[in-house]
Design a protein around this motif. Structure first.
Motif, mmCIF file in Angstrom:
data_model
loop_
_atom_site.group_PDB
_atom_site.id
_atom_site.type_symbol
_atom_site.label_atom_id
_atom_site.label_comp_id
_atom_site.label_asym_id
_atom_site.label_seq_id
_atom_site.Cartn_x
_atom_site.Cartn_y
_atom_site.Cartn_z
ATOM 1 N N THR A 141 6.787 -34.315 -74.525
ATOM 2 C CA THR A 141 7.106 -35.668 -74.975
ATOM 3 C C THR A 141 8.457 -36.161 -74.471
ATOM 4 O O THR A 141 8.910 -37.233 -74.863
ATOM 5 C CB THR A 141 7.073 -35.745 -76.522
ATOM 6 O OG1 THR A 141 7.981 -34.771 -77.056
ATOM 7 C CG2 THR A 141 5.668 -35.468 -77.045
ATOM 8 N N GLN A 158 -3.671 -41.193 -75.959
ATOM 9 C CA GLN A 158 -4.223 -42.522 -75.698
ATOM 10 C C GLN A 158 -4.141 -42.874 -74.215
ATOM 11 O O GLN A 158 -5.061 -43.473 -73.651
ATOM 12 C CB GLN A 158 -3.479 -43.566 -76.528
ATOM 13 C CG GLN A 158 -4.040 -44.984 -76.375
ATOM 14 C CD GLN A 158 -3.327 -45.980 -77.276
ATOM 15 O OE1 GLN A 158 -2.389 -45.637 -77.989
ATOM 16 N NE2 GLN A 158 -3.772 -47.219 -77.255
ATOM 17 N N ARG A 159 -3.059 -42.470 -73.558
ATOM 18 C CA ARG A 159 -2.880 -42.777 -72.144
ATOM 19 C C ARG A 159 -3.856 -41.998 -71.258
ATOM 20 O O ARG A 159 -4.388 -42.531 -70.282
ATOM 21 C CB ARG A 159 -1.454 -42.436 -71.690
ATOM 22 C CG ARG A 159 -0.383 -43.379 -72.168
ATOM 23 C CD ARG A 159 0.990 -42.877 -71.748
ATOM 24 N NE ARG A 159 2.060 -43.679 -72.298
ATOM 25 C CZ ARG A 159 2.569 -44.760 -71.730
ATOM 26 N NH1 ARG A 159 2.104 -45.153 -70.552
ATOM 27 N NH2 ARG A 159 3.541 -45.436 -72.306
ATOM 28 N N ASP A 166 0.363 -38.725 -79.871
ATOM 29 C CA ASP A 166 -0.764 -39.654 -79.933
ATOM 30 C C ASP A 166 -0.749 -40.613 -78.742
ATOM 31 O O ASP A 166 -1.803 -40.973 -78.203
ATOM 32 C CB ASP A 166 -0.735 -40.450 -81.235
ATOM 33 C CG ASP A 166 -1.088 -39.592 -82.449
ATOM 34 O OD1 ASP A 166 -1.639 -38.492 -82.257
ATOM 35 O OD2 ASP A 166 -0.796 -40.029 -83.584
ATOM 36 N N ASP A 167 0.460 -41.012 -78.326
ATOM 37 C CA ASP A 167 0.572 -41.902 -77.166
ATOM 38 C C ASP A 167 0.076 -41.204 -75.896
ATOM 39 O O ASP A 167 -0.625 -41.822 -75.082
ATOM 40 C CB ASP A 167 2.025 -42.345 -76.988
ATOM 41 C CG ASP A 167 2.212 -43.217 -75.758
ATOM 42 O OD1 ASP A 167 1.725 -44.362 -75.760
ATOM 43 O OD2 ASP A 167 2.820 -42.735 -74.772
#
Length: 359
Positions: free
Chosen positions: A179, A213-214, A209-210
């Protein structure tokens, strides 16, 4: 030309008029269009990172720009060409283990400092002088995209690690510190290179979570608890296949036990590459069990930066469309606001955030 000068550690940058760089044999002068401001630049300029950087000097590592002048030994570069100014300057008389300075950032050892005395100034300026081999062609781009192309500097470090462990399509990679800036770049690169799966451990649920999603199902997030053995078990069980490789970008503030937990997930014959800052500010050394390394044929190696051959390969991934630079959100500042840019970069250090100066 205008340049941002660091008078001494802990002092603000001063934007001043300075002499234009003078070209020599084996050198190129580049007009800088955009230069990245790394998230930890504030720590470098304050002296907190203890980097070997002379003062006063112009800081800043790497840039996207256009060639202004070439030396007599350049046979392909032409004025006007778009290039990436590679900050990793290597001594030409040191093969196969050259001394290295990171132009505008710091140096490694006595030889690196000697090299640094000549290539003293970095890219927080309107022009920069670099060795001919450090002006890497990237092909024509829209000037408005120069800021986004500046992320090449971060991507190259991540790419250098993947090349060092011979990462291959179809393999499963665990990215320790997924991250962060370099870790998230590694995630994007590994998937672009054909990874079967990338496992992304971390404690920031929103950042994990990002990533999911990506990048979809090939990105598997793992929430860490701080319990080393439990975290190792959770990471090992997360993917659809055994973990082939681990790339570590943990920062100096993180305990070595976190790095150990990730490395211990490797399958028999697995490889780990260490590229972060664990231990640089003190703390325990990385401890790994000798019998486990020996009996499981584990490879653990360090990698600092990247080989020169990495740049064309990375540019090729971008040009092919496999690696999408649009993931990175760019915030640009004029050179006059260099101090504001440094503060902004520190406050916006998350994944896929890029702060740049546009001289």
């Amino acid at each position: 030309m205008k340049a941002a000068i660091l008078p001494d550690f802990g002092m603000p940058l001063s934007v001043e008029d300075v002499a234009d760089p003078v070209i020599g044999t084996g050198e190129v002068v580049v007009d800088i269009v955009a230069t990245p401001v790394l998230s930890y630049t504030e720590e470098v300029l304050s002296g907190a990172r203890r980097y070997l950087l002379p003062t006063p000097s112009v800081p800043g590592g790497g840039a996207i720009g256009r060639v202004r002048a070439i030396g007599p030994d350049a046979t392909r570069l032409q004025p006007g060409d778009w290039v990436f100014c590679d900050p990793t300057v290597r001594s030409r008389d040191g093969a196969p283990a050259p001394d290295i300075t990171l132009q505008g950032i710091g140096a490694r050892g006595e030889g690196g400092q000697k090299l640094q005395r000549y290539f003293r100034d970095g890219t927080f300026a309107e022009q920069v002088r670099v060795p001919t081999e450090n002006a890497a062609p990237i092909g024509a781009i829209d000037p408005a995209e120069a800021g986004r192309w500046s992320v090449i500097g971060t991507l190259l470090v991540a790419y250098g690690g993947l090349l060092a462990i011979d990462f291959r399509p179809g393999e499963t990679l665990l990215v320790s510190a997924a991250t962060g800036n370099f870790g998230s770049a590694t995630v994007a690169l590994a998937l672009a290179m054909g990874a079967r799966c990338v496992i992304a451990p971390g404690r920031n649920r929103a950042a994990l979570d990002d990533l999911r999603q990506r990048f979809g199902e090939r990105l598997v997030p793992v929430q860490l608890t701080g319990n080393g053995d439990a975290d190792t078990a959770a990471m090992r069980a997360a993917g659809p296949a055994p973990i082939d490789a681990v790339q570590d970008f943990l920062p100096p503030s993180v305990d070595a036990a976190v790095a150990r937990a990730a490395i211990m997930t490797l399958r028999q014959g697995g490889r780990a590459v260490l590229m972060g800052g664990v231990g640089m500010l003190g703390g325990d050394d990385l401890s790994l069990p000798y019998p486990w390394i020996m009996r499981n044929l584990i490879t653990v190696r360090g990698q600092w930066m990247y080989d020169t051959a990495a740049t064309p390969g990375l540019v090729g991934l971008v040009r092919s469309g496999l690696l999408d630079l649009d993931h990175w959100a760019v915030t640009a500042f004029p050179l006059a606001d260099a101090n504001i840019a440094v503060t902004h970069a520190a406050a916006n250090a998350g994944p896929f955030k890029l702060t740049v100066l546009e001289p």
